[in-house]
Write a protein that holds these residues in place. Structure first.
Motif, PDB file in Angstrom:
ATOM      1  N   VAL A  88       0.866  -1.190   0.000  1.00  0.00           N
ATOM      2  CA  VAL A  88       0.000   0.000   0.000  1.00  0.00           C
ATOM      3  C   VAL A  88       0.899   1.235   0.000  1.00  0.00           C
ATOM      4  N   VAL A  89       0.832   2.009  -1.073  1.00  0.00           N
ATOM      5  CA  VAL A  89       1.648   3.227  -1.170  1.00  0.00           C
ATOM      6  C   VAL A  89       0.767   4.404  -0.746  1.00  0.00           C
ATOM      7  N   GLY A  90       1.012   4.929   0.448  1.00  0.00           N
ATOM      8  CA  GLY A  90       0.156   5.982   1.006  1.00  0.00           C
ATOM      9  C   GLY A  90      -0.879   5.329   1.909  1.00  0.00           C
ATOM     10  N   THR A  91      -0.631   5.425   3.213  1.00  0.00           N
ATOM     11  CA  THR A  91      -1.516   4.719   4.152  1.00  0.00           C
ATOM     12  C   THR A  91      -2.311   5.725   4.989  1.00  0.00           C
ATOM     13  N   GLY A  92      -2.911   6.701   4.282  1.00  0.00           N
ATOM     14  CA  GLY A  92      -3.788   7.680   4.946  1.00  0.00           C
ATOM     15  C   GLY A  92      -5.187   7.089   5.092  1.00  0.00           C
ATOM     16  N   ARG A  93      -6.198   7.960   4.950  1.00  0.00           N
ATOM     17  CA  ARG A  93      -7.588   7.518   5.182  1.00  0.00           C
ATOM     18  C   ARG A  93      -7.985   6.341   4.290  1.00  0.00           C
ATOM     19  N   ILE A  94      -7.772   6.498   2.952  1.00  0.00           N
ATOM     20  CA  ILE A  94      -8.227   5.462   2.011  1.00  0.00           C
ATOM     21  C   ILE A  94      -7.317   4.241   2.093  1.00  0.00           C
ATOM     22  N   ASP A 117       5.018   4.909   3.458  1.00  0.00           N
ATOM     23  CA  ASP A 117       4.494   6.240   3.786  1.00  0.00           C
ATOM     24  C   ASP A 117       5.418   6.787   4.867  1.00  0.00           C
ATOM     25  N   ALA A 118       5.749   8.082   4.783  1.00  0.00           N
ATOM     26  CA  ALA A 118       6.614   8.664   5.824  1.00  0.00           C
ATOM     27  C   ALA A 118       5.892   8.624   7.172  1.00  0.00           C
ATOM     28  N   TYR A 119       4.549   8.719   7.122  1.00  0.00           N
ATOM     29  CA  TYR A 119       3.746   8.676   8.346  1.00  0.00           C
ATOM     30  C   TYR A 119       3.264   7.246   8.570  1.00  0.00           C
ATOM     31  N   HIS A 120       3.624   6.663   9.714  1.00  0.00           N
ATOM     32  CA  HIS A 120       3.218   5.283  10.001  1.00  0.00           C
ATOM     33  C   HIS A 120       1.876   5.313  10.730  1.00  0.00           C
ATOM     34  N   ASN A 121       0.830   4.967  10.005  1.00  0.00           N
ATOM     35  CA  ASN A 121      -0.532   5.073  10.532  1.00  0.00           C
ATOM     36  C   ASN A 121      -0.769   4.004  11.614  1.00  0.00           C
ATOM     37  N   PRO A 122      -1.110   4.435  12.843  1.00  0.00           N
ATOM     38  CA  PRO A 122      -1.297   3.448  13.923  1.00  0.00           C
ATOM     39  C   PRO A 122      -2.337   2.384  13.566  1.00  0.00           C
ATOM     40  N   SER A 123      -3.393   2.767  12.811  1.00  0.00           N
ATOM     41  CA  SER A 123      -4.416   1.746  12.513  1.00  0.00           C
ATOM     42  C   SER A 123      -3.858   0.691  11.557  1.00  0.00           C
ATOM     43  N   GLY A 173      -1.083  -5.132  11.537  1.00  0.00           N
ATOM     44  CA  GLY A 173       0.093  -5.967  11.310  1.00  0.00           C
ATOM     45  C   GLY A 173       0.887  -5.539  10.082  1.00  0.00           C
ATOM     46  N   MET A 174       0.601  -4.335   9.577  1.00  0.00           N
ATOM     47  CA  MET A 174       1.355  -3.862   8.403  1.00  0.00           C
ATOM     48  C   MET A 174       2.813  -3.593   8.778  1.00  0.00           C
ATOM     49  N   THR A 175       3.715  -3.960   7.877  1.00  0.00           N
ATOM     50  CA  THR A 175       5.129  -3.635   8.065  1.00  0.00           C
ATOM     51  C   THR A 175       5.455  -2.490   7.107  1.00  0.00           C
ATOM     52  N   TYR A 176       6.040  -1.425   7.639  1.00  0.00           N
ATOM     53  CA  TYR A 176       6.452  -0.321   6.762  1.00  0.00           C
ATOM     54  C   TYR A 176       7.834  -0.617   6.192  1.00  0.00           C
TER      55      TYR A 176
END
Ligand code: NAD
Length: 337
Positions: free
Chosen positions: A149-155, A174-180, A185-188
């Motif tokens: 997933v490239v870009g882990t914001g809202r969508i 994503d530079a921002y690691h979304n807590p959700s 279990g996502m790995t950045y």
């Protein structure tokens, strides 16, 4: 406020008329796009309401300002179709709808993945023609596939949640690691790692100078052979010619796009009686393993209702306070560009 509503489709009229029972603005719907030819229709309207394929340049903004317009209400999240610097100089405020339904876009992304994988588009035609052969319709289990997933914001986060339900392994960039997403279990990972490890790559980052042609020849060369590439974000993220070359070489095994770099000349209109001049777009349509939809990922009943409600509430807020929480901060937006 007196609102000139451009580019009004039947579904816009319906959702805005319904929502406006609460807000009571004076809306005049125009079917035409906002353009140099039609901008004079807005003279005398204190607000105009436009969509992503209505462009506002300096000359048009000047006509609007002289004609008494104070507010440009975008019924979209994006605002790169408006000359922000000129609007600011002329004292025109711009409001937008930052989010309306991340579910709509995430779910359409999954629709593209399932259709491409299980070849629903081909099966539909075959069965209608009495061809019940399943040769060539072989898919793969999503369970166990690695989804990048490239870009882990809202969508991106909602998309990740759905794919987790299929039993996929999630990696994100994503530079921002979304807590959700971390909770799922996502790995950045770095972008090269994501490109190299993913069976399915889905783009959910905004289009900026940094992300323009994020997926080009070099990026495609780093992907697994037969990768599935999905873009429901913005067309400019993918170099279309590179994607065509990737499909021809087989590096890209599946391509699903709801957005296209040159879509403003095509999408949202019925061109079925015209000869389409865009050869790159036409080439895309020839691949059996590519699906193109015409920027419809947002198009659900709930999203339309939210767009209408937020747009009209933005107009009311501006009318009452002279400012609005959803105002585009022009200086910030220009600096970001
Ligand atoms: P968002 O702002 O919530 O999330 C965007 C994420 O992208 C953020 O986490 C941000 O940190 C990340 N990002 C920014 N630059 C990046 C980069 N260079 N690499 C990787 N990640 C980066 O936005 P959202 O609401 O999730 O929307 C995502 C995109 O979806 C929008 O930018 C828009 O282009 C697109 N969209 C498409 C439709 C449609 O109908 N097809 C509708 C709405 C939105």
């Amino acid at each position: 406020m007196k609102v000139a509503f451009f580019n009004a489709k039947s579904y816009d009229r319906h959702s805005f008329t319904f929502a406006n029972e609460r807000y009571q603005h004076e809306i005049v719907f125009f079917e035409c796009h906002l353009s140099h030819e039609t901008v004079s229709l807005a003279i005398g309207f204190s607000a105009i309401c436009i969509f992503i394929n209505d462009y506002l340049d300096a000359e048009m903004l000047e006509i609007l300002a002289k004609g008494g317009t104070k507010l440009i209400a975008l019924r979209s999240a994006g605002f790169n179709h408006v000359d922000l610097a000129s609007a600011s100089k002329l004292g025109l405020a711009i409001v937008r709808v930052p989010a309306y339904s991340p579910f709509a876009v995430a779910e359409h992304t999954v629709a593209l993945i399932l259709s491409l994988n299980r070849k629903v588009h081909r099966a539909y035609n075959r069965v209608r023609e009495g061809n019940f052969s399943i040769e060539g319709l072989l898919g793969f289990d999503l369970h166990g596939a690695t989804v990048g997933v490239v870009g882990t914001g809202r969508i991106g986060a909602i998309f990740a949640q759905i794919m987790k339900g299929f039993g996929c392994t999630l990696i994100g960039y994503d530079a921002y690691h979304n807590p959700s997403c971390l909770d799922l279990g996502m790995t950045y990972v770095s972008l090269p790692e994501l490109l190299a490890q993913s069976d399915i790559i889905s783009l959910h980052c905004p289009l900026t100078p940094d992300t323009y042609h994020l997926i080009d020849d070099r990026a495609i060369a780093q992907m697994k052979t037969g990768v599935m590439l999905i873009n429901t974000s913005r067309g400019g993220l993918i170099d279309t010619q590179a994607a065509i070359d990737g499909l021809k070489s087989g590096t890209i095994g599946y391509l699903g796009i709801d957005v296209y770099e040159q879509e403003s000349d095509l999408f949202f209109e019925d061109l079925s009686n015209r000869v389409i001049q865009d050869d790159t777009f036409q080439r895309l349509l020839t691949f059996p393993n590519a699906i193109v939809t015409g920027h419809q990922a947002f198009f659900t009943r709930q999203a339309l209702a939210n767009i209408a409600d937020t747009t009209l509430s933005n107009i009311t807020e501006f009318e009452q306070n002279g400012t609005c929480l959803n105002e585009v901060k022009v200086e910030k937006a220009i600096a970001a560009k």
